[in-house]
Design an enzyme around this catalytic site. Structure first.
Site, mmCIF file in Angstrom:
data_model
loop_
_atom_site.group_PDB
_atom_site.id
_atom_site.type_symbol
_atom_site.label_atom_id
_atom_site.label_comp_id
_atom_site.label_asym_id
_atom_site.label_seq_id
_atom_site.Cartn_x
_atom_site.Cartn_y
_atom_site.Cartn_z
ATOM 1 N N ASP A 91 86.063 -24.766 86.667
ATOM 2 C CA ASP A 91 85.423 -26.057 86.797
ATOM 3 C C ASP A 91 86.712 -27.040 86.721
ATOM 4 O O ASP A 91 88.191 -26.576 86.627
ATOM 5 C CB ASP A 91 84.537 -26.548 85.762
ATOM 6 C CG ASP A 91 85.228 -26.139 84.488
ATOM 7 O OD1 ASP A 91 86.341 -25.934 84.093
ATOM 8 O OD2 ASP A 91 84.208 -26.130 83.483
ATOM 9 N N ASP A 265 75.655 -21.942 86.972
ATOM 10 C CA ASP A 265 76.230 -21.252 85.491
ATOM 11 C C ASP A 265 75.996 -21.855 84.524
ATOM 12 O O ASP A 265 75.207 -23.089 84.513
ATOM 13 C CB ASP A 265 77.741 -21.420 85.921
ATOM 14 C CG ASP A 265 78.374 -22.957 85.417
ATOM 15 O OD1 ASP A 265 78.714 -22.914 84.399
ATOM 16 O OD2 ASP A 265 77.895 -24.006 86.262
ATOM 17 N N CYS A 303 63.034 -3.495 80.910
ATOM 18 C CA CYS A 303 64.354 -3.394 81.227
ATOM 19 C C CYS A 303 65.036 -2.203 81.373
ATOM 20 O O CYS A 303 64.844 -1.247 80.466
ATOM 21 C CB CYS A 303 65.241 -4.371 80.118
ATOM 22 S SG CYS A 303 66.823 -4.588 80.576
ATOM 23 N N CYS A 305 68.579 -1.778 81.372
ATOM 24 C CA CYS A 305 70.054 -1.874 81.162
ATOM 25 C C CYS A 305 70.472 -1.023 80.176
ATOM 26 O O CYS A 305 69.722 -0.427 79.421
ATOM 27 C CB CYS A 305 70.424 -3.401 80.825
ATOM 28 S SG CYS A 305 69.967 -3.693 78.739
ATOM 29 N N CYS A 308 68.993 -1.558 76.537
ATOM 30 C CA CYS A 308 67.366 -1.112 76.647
ATOM 31 C C CYS A 308 67.218 0.329 76.772
ATOM 32 O O CYS A 308 66.275 0.850 76.019
ATOM 33 C CB CYS A 308 66.674 -1.912 77.379
ATOM 34 S SG CYS A 308 66.529 -3.713 77.200
ATOM 35 N N HIS A 334 72.690 -7.490 77.505
ATOM 36 C CA HIS A 334 71.308 -7.336 77.920
ATOM 37 C C HIS A 334 70.758 -8.878 78.172
ATOM 38 O O HIS A 334 70.456 -8.829 79.491
ATOM 39 C CB HIS A 334 70.310 -7.244 76.777
ATOM 40 C CG HIS A 334 68.951 -7.572 77.236
ATOM 41 N ND1 HIS A 334 68.230 -6.832 77.759
ATOM 42 C CD2 HIS A 334 68.210 -8.518 76.680
ATOM 43 C CE1 HIS A 334 67.006 -7.190 77.997
ATOM 44 N NE2 HIS A 334 66.767 -8.378 77.256
#
Length: 371
Positions: A91, A265, A303, A305, A308, A334
């Site tokens: 930015d 974002d 989930c 991931c 998890c 997560h």
């Protein structure tokens, strides 16, 4: 940079695209994890790749102050400095400077401000912002703009927006014809549609490679944000990427994509994670709460991931209770995985022409009201 729209939703402005940069190809619409200080907090670059991050965002203002551009030059740019070989967006520093309301003075030339670190006097102009981003070497760089607050008077927004357009032209002239970095213009205009349209028309006439919509998600109601965003994207080129700055909750991402946004974002996924709030398929879960002390299920049973698959709510709560750093890492991992997987499913729904159905199903389960 090359951007290709591969599919447009049949009943919304949602679109599927491919954005090619010097450091890799990005499937859009995409969420970009924020690495303000050359790091996505608690995450390694390898973990970011593991969870599917395609591009990350870093902050011009903060890196300008620390570590400073001399060190960044010696390091060989931001990619080498932070050990990330994928695309980076930086930015302009505008949002951070203008958030220092009591520490800065705006003139046509630029902004004089006091560092939030040591109080030292600093100056950022459109040219200085682009010079810093050239040193950083990011793939996508942003024009220096003024992010006006909400609410604000029409008179203030008019002056601010016109200045942002003049600064955008100065940024473009300073940037020159460099092809290794792509400069995006930022549409401003607050909550005033006619000013938004004028800002968009002025920036489109400058022919930037991409366009951001700034000055939204700054405290206004979601319905108002959606209305202004829906209006604004009508005046942006269909063949160039559109970036909505600062949104990162599932509802805001759905609403942005529905209105033709390709990139977004926000720091919220990792910030909320560090406070113990996790995203799940059935809504937010505050894992620090006492009711999870003996809950040995994963954060989100749906989930897959790493977190998890290996850790329970009870264990993660224990880590938070004992102030262990691992708690912050697991929750951040997560939350970012959850959002990146959500965007992957959104891309599939746009491509398969069932975006609105997927949105309704997600909202119902998550506990949102459909817009």
């Amino acid at each position: 940079m090359k951007f290709t729209v591969t599919h447009t939703s049949s009943d919304t402005k949602a679109r599927r695209g491919v954005l090619e940069t010097a450091h890799g190809t990005i499937q859009t619409p995409i969420f970009m994890p924020v690495g303000t200080l050359a790091t996505v907090k608690t995450m390694t670059p390898e973990e970011l790749k593991e969870i599917g991050a395609q591009i990350i965002l870093s902050n011009t203002y903060h890196l300008f102050l620390r570590p400073g551009m001399e060190i960044m030059k010696e390091a060989g740019g931001l990619h080498k400095f932070m050990h990330w070989d994928g695309p980076i967006l930086t930015d302009s520093g505008g949002f951070q400077v203008f958030s220092l309301a009591h520490r800065r003075k705006i003139t046509e030339e630029g902004v004089t401000f006091r560092s939030h670190i040591d109080g030292s006097k600093q100056f950022l102009s459109p040219e200085k912002s682009i010079e810093i981003q050239h040193i950083l070497g990011s793939d996508i760089i942003m024009a220096f703009d003024e992010c006006a607050p909400y609410p604000a008077t029409r008179e203030y927004i008019e002056k601010s927006s016109e200045r942002t357009s003049r600064w955008a032209l100065r940024c473009k002239e300073y940037h020159g014809d460099r092809v290794d970095q792509n400069l995006f213009g930022i549409v401003q205009g607050g909550m005033y549609k006619e000013i938004r349209r004028r800002s968009a028309d002025q920036l489109v006439a400058m022919d930037f490679p991409g366009y951001a919509v700034g000055g939204l998600s700054v405290g206004e109601p979601l319905d108002l944000m959606c209305d202004i965003l829906d209006f604004t994207t009508d005046f942006l080129p269909k063949d160039k990427p559109r970036y909505l700055m600062g949104v990162g909750t599932p509802d805001y991402l759905f609403e942005a994509v529905e209105r033709g946004i390709d990139m977004a974002d926000c720091v919220l996924p990792t910030r909320n994670a560090r406070n113990g709030t996790c995203m799940t398929s059935e809504g937010k879960l505050v894992v620090k709460n006492a009711k999870y002390a003996k809950d040995f299920r994963p954060l989100d049973p749906e989930c897959d991931c790493y977190v998890c698959r290996n850790y329970s709510r009870a264990y993660i709560r224990h880590l938070f209770q004992t102030k262990e750093v691992l708690a912050l890492r697991l929750a951040s991992y997560h939350n970012l995985y959850f959002l990146l997987q959500l965007m992957e499913r959104i891309r599939a729904s746009v491509e398969g022409d069932y975006f609105l159905q997927y949105k309704d199903d997600f909202y119902r389960k998550y506990g949102y009201n459909s817009k």
